[in-house]
Design a protein around this motif. Structure first.
Motif, PDB file in Angstrom:
ATOM      1  N   UNK A  33      55.107  84.802   3.731  1.00  0.00           N
ATOM      2  CA  UNK A  33      54.470  85.645   2.728  1.00  0.00           C
ATOM      3  C   UNK A  33      54.513  87.110   3.156  1.00  0.00           C
ATOM      4  N   UNK A  34      54.253  87.381   4.432  1.00  0.00           N
ATOM      5  CA  UNK A  34      54.313  88.755   4.931  1.00  0.00           C
ATOM      6  C   UNK A  34      55.715  89.320   4.793  1.00  0.00           C
ATOM      7  N   UNK A  35      56.708  88.515   5.112  1.00  0.00           N
ATOM      8  CA  UNK A  35      58.097  88.964   5.025  1.00  0.00           C
ATOM      9  C   UNK A  35      58.479  89.315   3.591  1.00  0.00           C
ATOM     10  N   UNK A  36      58.125  88.452   2.633  1.00  0.00           N
ATOM     11  CA  UNK A  36      58.495  88.713   1.237  1.00  0.00           C
ATOM     12  C   UNK A  36      57.723  89.910   0.676  1.00  0.00           C
ATOM     13  N   UNK A  37      56.460  90.052   1.081  1.00  0.00           N
ATOM     14  CA  UNK A  37      55.673  91.188   0.602  1.00  0.00           C
ATOM     15  C   UNK A  37      56.241  92.497   1.135  1.00  0.00           C
ATOM     16  N   UNK A  38      56.573  92.527   2.424  1.00  0.00           N
ATOM     17  CA  UNK A  38      57.135  93.738   3.016  1.00  0.00           C
ATOM     18  C   UNK A  38      58.503  94.055   2.408  1.00  0.00           C
TER      19      UNK A  38
ATOM     20  N   UNK B   7      46.472  94.739   5.886  1.00  0.00           N
ATOM     21  CA  UNK B   7      46.354  93.386   5.356  1.00  0.00           C
ATOM     22  C   UNK B   7      46.463  92.356   6.478  1.00  0.00           C
ATOM     23  N   UNK B   8      47.383  92.587   7.411  1.00  0.00           N
ATOM     24  CA  UNK B   8      47.544  91.690   8.558  1.00  0.00           C
ATOM     25  C   UNK B   8      46.293  91.700   9.434  1.00  0.00           C
ATOM     26  N   UNK B   9      45.683  92.881   9.582  1.00  0.00           N
ATOM     27  CA  UNK B   9      44.481  92.981  10.405  1.00  0.00           C
ATOM     28  C   UNK B   9      43.357  92.099   9.866  1.00  0.00           C
ATOM     29  N   UNK B  10      43.358  91.854   8.537  1.00  0.00           N
ATOM     30  CA  UNK B  10      42.327  91.004   7.935  1.00  0.00           C
ATOM     31  C   UNK B  10      42.441  89.552   8.397  1.00  0.00           C
ATOM     32  N   UNK B  11      43.595  89.161   8.929  1.00  0.00           N
ATOM     33  CA  UNK B  11      43.741  87.798   9.457  1.00  0.00           C
ATOM     34  C   UNK B  11      42.970  87.605  10.757  1.00  0.00           C
ATOM     35  N   UNK B  12      42.674  88.712  11.428  1.00  0.00           N
ATOM     36  CA  UNK B  12      41.955  88.660  12.707  1.00  0.00           C
ATOM     37  C   UNK B  12      42.691  87.787  13.721  1.00  0.00           C
TER      38      UNK B  12
END
Length: 302
Positions: A237-242, A266-271
């Motif tokens: 999901x991160x790859x497609x969003x970026x 957004x990634x930081x929200x994953x903690x």
């Protein structure tokens, strides 16, 4: 420097970590982190998958802190952003004349309707002061330089401050007000982000262009999708969003720095700090790939 001084700095580091604020050693008597610059990165050790920063490596672990501060009187760098804090740095004018940062901040509070609440405050060797605030949930702010006012900087994501107890030839950082940390006021949030430039701006930096409604909606949609994704499919999901945002960068409708910063938030929200280096690498690779295949924009409705 004496063992007593080293012990005092160790206690300062442990106290800041105990407040939930990650720490990293700075060379004794300086503000310089004990780490290498990006252009001198050996790509080994912690940087084997790409350059990491002191912000990435700062720790709350008391055992690591005791080990690290056990050999030298390192000054204590503290990272407000990952701790959900922001520091307002009110400095003195270089010429010694005119209003200082504290006066300018109070004037701005009056102009914008304030208030400027009492909060945990540290004085600096130059006669300035650091005001510590808690950032409201869901708000991610970058550090700024001379943006709020000529003698007012902020320290948040991408920057660091110094703990009380840090010592220099000209003096020390000292606790001034032990009040509880207040929430960062809304009027200051607005002042911190309006037309903000990149963190730690230099004289040659240009302001980041705010996206239009089309690009802003795309950023919100892609980053919300990243934030909500549970473990298991996050990398995809991160790859497609970026990649999707990279296509807008390539089409010149979205600023690359803004896209990168929002994806990192957004990634930081994953903690999941243990995968931060890998996640940031995915962002860089996918943004670049998308930019090489720019999206065709027709009337901003495509």
């Amino acid at each position: 420097m004496s063992d007593a001084h080293r012990e005092a700095l160790l206690r300062a580091a442990l106290e800041m970590a105990g407040r939930g604020i990650p720490v990293f050693p700075l060379w004794p008597g300086t503000k310089i982190a004990v780490w290498h610059r990006p252009d001198r990165c050996p790509r080994t050790g912690a940087c084997v998958e790409g350059h990491v920063t002191p912000e990435d490596l700062a720790t709350l672990d008391p055992d690591r802190i005791r080990w690290r501060w056990g050999d030298r009187p390192w000054n204590v760098g503290v990272f407000p952003g990952p701790a959900g804090r922001i520091v307002v740095d009110c400095d003195q004018p270089k010429t010694g004349t005119g209003p200082d940062g504290w006066d300018q901040l109070q004037t701005l509070a009056v102009e914008r309707g304030g208030p400027l609440p009492d909060t945990w405050t540290v004085t600096t060797p130059s006669g300035g002061r650091h005001l510590w605030f808690r950032v409201p949930p869901g708000c991610r702010l970058r550090g700024t330089v001379k943006h709020i006012a000529p003698h007012v900087d902020t320290r948040c994501w991408g920057t660091y401050a110094l703990a009380p107890g840090c010592v220099f030839e000209g003096g020390a950082y000292e606790l001034f007000d032990d009040a509880s940390e207040a929430e960062f006021p809304g009027w200051l949030i607005q002042a911190n982000v309006e037309h903000a430039s990149t963190a730690i701006s230099g004289s040659g930096d240009k302001p980041v262009k705010a996206p239009d409604a089309f690009a802003a909606a795309a950023v919100r949609g892609e980053t919300d999708r990243v934030r909500r994704e549970p473990k298991g499919q996050r990398n995809k999901v991160l790859s497609t969003a970026a990649y999707a945002l990279g296509q807008l960068v390539g089409a010149h409708v979205l600023d690359e720095h803004l896209a990168r910063t929002e994806l990192q938030a957004a990634v930081a929200a994953w903690n999941t700090p243990e995968s931060r280096v890998k996640d940031h690498g995915v962002i860089e690779t996918s943004l670049a790939a998308g930019a090489r295949n720019p999206r065709r924009i027709t009337g901003k409705a495509a």
